[in-house]
Write a protein that holds these residues in place. Structure first.
Motif, short mmCIF file in Angstrom:
data_model
loop_
_atom_site.label_atom_id
_atom_site.label_comp_id
_atom_site.label_asym_id
_atom_site.label_seq_id
_atom_site.Cartn_x
_atom_site.Cartn_y
_atom_site.Cartn_z
N HIS A 66 0.86 -1.21 0.00
CA HIS A 66 0.00 0.00 0.00
C HIS A 66 0.89 1.24 0.00
CE1 HIS A 66 -3.79 2.13 1.78
NE2 HIS A 66 -2.93 3.06 1.42
N HIS A 68 1.45 5.38 -2.01
CA HIS A 68 0.97 6.46 -2.91
C HIS A 68 2.19 7.28 -3.35
CE1 HIS A 68 -3.28 6.37 -1.06
NE2 HIS A 68 -2.58 5.83 -0.09
N ARG A 75 4.14 18.21 1.20
CA ARG A 75 3.15 18.94 2.01
C ARG A 75 3.72 19.21 3.41
NH1 ARG A 75 -1.23 15.35 0.08
NH2 ARG A 75 -2.20 15.41 2.12
N TYR A 88 -5.83 16.81 10.33
CA TYR A 88 -5.85 16.45 8.90
C TYR A 88 -7.16 16.94 8.28
CZ TYR A 88 -5.43 13.28 4.82
OH TYR A 88 -5.34 12.75 3.55
N ILE A 98 -5.29 16.24 0.26
CA ILE A 98 -5.11 15.54 -1.02
C ILE A 98 -5.23 16.53 -2.18
CG2 ILE A 98 -6.14 13.79 -2.54
CD1 ILE A 98 -6.85 12.19 0.02
N TYR A 138 -3.60 11.16 -7.36
CA TYR A 138 -3.38 12.59 -7.17
C TYR A 138 -3.62 13.35 -8.48
CZ TYR A 138 -1.43 11.52 -2.59
OH TYR A 138 -1.26 11.09 -1.30
N HIS A 171 -9.93 8.88 -4.75
CA HIS A 171 -9.10 9.26 -3.60
C HIS A 171 -9.71 10.46 -2.90
CE1 HIS A 171 -4.65 9.85 -2.12
NE2 HIS A 171 -5.43 9.33 -1.20
N PHE A 206 -11.09 5.46 -1.38
CA PHE A 206 -10.97 6.01 -0.03
C PHE A 206 -12.40 6.13 0.51
CE2 PHE A 206 -9.03 9.85 2.52
CZ PHE A 206 -9.11 9.10 3.68
N HIS A 234 -9.60 1.61 1.20
CA HIS A 234 -9.17 2.35 2.40
C HIS A 234 -10.37 2.34 3.35
CE1 HIS A 234 -5.94 3.95 -0.13
NE2 HIS A 234 -5.45 4.59 0.91
N GLU A 237 -10.60 4.38 8.64
CA GLU A 237 -9.36 5.03 9.09
C GLU A 237 -9.66 6.03 10.21
OE1 GLU A 237 -7.07 7.03 6.03
OE2 GLU A 237 -5.57 7.72 7.47
N HIS A 257 -5.97 0.17 6.67
CA HIS A 257 -5.99 1.19 7.74
C HIS A 257 -6.58 0.59 9.02
CE1 HIS A 257 -4.38 4.86 6.10
NE2 HIS A 257 -5.14 4.76 5.03
N THR A 282 1.14 5.65 9.38
CA THR A 282 0.22 6.77 9.23
C THR A 282 -0.27 7.25 10.59
OG1 THR A 282 -0.43 5.82 7.14
CG2 THR A 282 -1.89 7.49 8.05
N ASP A 309 2.00 2.82 3.46
CA ASP A 309 1.09 3.93 3.12
C ASP A 309 1.88 5.19 2.73
OD1 ASP A 309 -1.37 5.12 2.62
OD2 ASP A 309 -1.64 5.83 4.66
N ASN A 311 3.05 8.42 1.45
CA ASN A 311 2.32 9.45 0.68
C ASN A 311 2.73 10.82 1.22
OD1 ASN A 311 0.05 10.82 2.41
ND2 ASN A 311 -0.04 8.66 3.02
N PRO A 312 2.45 11.91 0.48
CA PRO A 312 2.98 13.21 0.91
C PRO A 312 2.20 13.84 2.07
CG PRO A 312 1.66 13.45 -1.08
CD PRO A 312 1.78 11.98 -0.82
N THR A 314 0.14 11.96 4.84
CA THR A 314 -0.05 11.34 6.16
C THR A 314 1.05 10.37 6.57
OG1 THR A 314 -1.35 9.51 5.26
CG2 THR A 314 -2.56 11.49 5.88
O1 NIG Z 1 -3.90 6.46 2.92
N1 NIG Z 1 -6.27 7.90 3.26
C1 NIG Z 1 -6.16 8.27 2.07
N2 NIG Z 1 -5.02 8.43 1.44
C2 NIG Z 1 -3.81 8.61 2.09
C3 NIG Z 1 -3.58 10.02 2.42
C4 NIG Z 1 -3.27 10.75 1.21
C5 NIG Z 1 -2.90 12.19 1.41
O2 NIG Z 1 -3.21 12.83 2.43
O3 NIG Z 1 -2.30 12.67 0.45
C6 NIG Z 1 -3.73 7.64 3.23
O4 NIG Z 1 -3.46 7.99 4.37
#
Ligand code: NIG
Ligand code: FE
Length: 399
Positions: A66, A68, A75, A88, A98, A138, A171, A206, A234, A237, A257, A282, A309, A311-312, A314
């Motif tokens: 998993h 991204h 960020r 968040y 996002i 994205y 997403h 998501f 997802h 969460e 999650h 995360t 997980d 990603n930029p 979380t």
């Molecule tokens: O898995 N939960 C959704 N997507 C990501 C977060 C993506 C983001 O904030 O850019 C996640 O935590």
């Protein structure tokens, strides 16, 4: 071409019949045509190539199921806002989150997105990850999602590791549409074209308050299935939402999650083949106190995998040994269960458990040689990936 690995201290794998950690000492491994063909206590002769393990321990290449990583920019400004007390969700309300990564990706050319995503992905290899699931998500327009998936395809062609593509058009809801209208675009335009161009294996949603509700998620995943894309989700969460029940209803490969999953969700996952994937990086990075209860999931017969997980927004952690550490300290997993979570169970969640995730005859020769004396030391030496890995073998070749 025949290659052998010699001078191995221990081989760690999973005994799938007894469902326990399997540790072998004083063995040699023979690799032929990218596959492991023999593991034996005898000395193997007649090889073209010998890899000296220098008394390393061997594990299967780690599998991150998993991530991204297809984004440009970062960020860090939002991270600072969170340090100053915003959540968040607050940041999302202000137009960040996002959607701020969406704005950056839409402005980027294919080449710029390729270079930035390559930079995001390269470090995973140094941490011992040899198979990576990578999501789009994205872009949120037909062209930008296709651009993202084509970047995944090119990086998969260019790097030694395997990258498995997931379409995550669902997403977030882009500003230009209502959620229902956007779901129609995903179902009627995006999924058909992505399937036609064979750009993804999986389709993810998501499923969370403020993103996609259960009905919308069900519609997307059933459409994906009708185009032979396999669902993943997802789930649960930030709030319990019934997403794990949906994951098991649609036969998702994975439900991920689970920080807020309840007994109904656990029951649904335990009765299905859907892998429960924990993403403790995360929880850590968002500085939340409630980690997913991995112990309860396992005690209720769920199959548990661990992933980064990355990603930029979380989680910027890429190291699966650090994710294992978070899982044993906060999710109630044993060390053996954490190992299973980044190897065989992660392979199951990617529907690849007959090829990767074990050091077994017939499996891909995806192997990490660690400069440690035991599995325990892999997570004990937090922050030492660059020294604790001796060699990495992917598809039978040193990388
Ligand atoms: O898995 N939960 C959704 N997507 C990501 C977060 C993506 C983001 O904030 O850019 C996640 O935590
Ligand atoms: Fe995610």
């Amino acid at each position: 071409m025949k290659t052998k690995i010699t001078n191995i201290s221990k081989i760690y794998s999973w005994n799938t019949e007894l469902d326990i950690l399997d540790i072998k000492s004083n063995q040699e491994v023979l690799i032929e045509n990218n596959k492991i063909v023999k593991i034996t206590s005898k000395v193997i002769d007649d090889v073209d190539n010998t890899i000296d393990a220098e008394q390393s321990i061997l594990t299967p290449g780690f599998i991150d199921s998993h991530t991204h990583p297809i984004f440009i920019g970062n960020r860090a400004d939002e991270f600072k806002m969170r340090l100053e007390g915003k959540s968040y969700q607050d940041i999302k309300q202000e137009g960040g989150g996002i959607l701020s990564s969406i704005r950056a990706l839409r402005k980027a050319s294919f080449e710029q997105l390729y270079l930035s995503s390559l930079e995001n992905i390269n470090p995973f290899i140094k941490y011992g990850t040899t198979t990576l699931e990578a999501k789009s998500g994205y872009g949120l327009s037909l062209n930008d999602e296709i651009k993202s998936l084509k970047v995944i395809r090119k990086i998969n062609d260019d790097l030694d590791i395997d990258i498995i593509p997931t379409f995550l058009g669902a997403h977030a809801v882009p500003n230009e549409y209502s959620a229902d209208k956007y779901v129609d675009i995903i179902c009627n335009e995006m999924i058909p074209q992505i399937a036609e161009e064979k750009l993804a294996i999986f389709c993810d949603v998501f499923c969370e308050e403020g993103y996609f509700n259960i009905q919308q998620s069900r519609k997307i995943l059933n459409t994906a299935k009708s185009y032979s894309l396999v669902p993943r989700l997802h789930s649960d969460e930030f709030k319990y939402f019934g997403a794990s029940e949906l994951a098991s209803e649609v036969g998702a490969a994975s439900s991920d999650h689970l920080m807020m999953i309840n007994n109904n969700g656990i029951k649904a996952l335990s009765k299905s083949n859907t892998v429960a994937t924990l993403l403790p990086g995360t929880t850590f990075f968002l500085n939340k106190k409630t980690y997913a209860n991995g112990r309860k999931l396992i005690d209720n017969q769920c199959q548990v995998a661990l992933a980064s997980d990355f990603n930029p927004g979380t989680c910027t952690i890429r190291s699966l040994s650090n994710i294992m550490l978070l899982a044993v300290q906060n999710c109630g997993l044993t060390l053996d269960e954490a190992f299973l979570g980044v190897t065989y169970n992660a392979a199951k969640s990617l529907l690849k458990s007959d090829e990767i995730g074990l050091i077994e005859e017939g499996y891909n020769a995806d192997i990490v040689l660690w400069n440690t004396k035991s599995l325990n030391e892999i997570i004990y030496w937090y922050d030492s990936e660059y020294t604790k890995i001796n060699k990495i073998i992917k598809n039978g070749n040193l990388i």
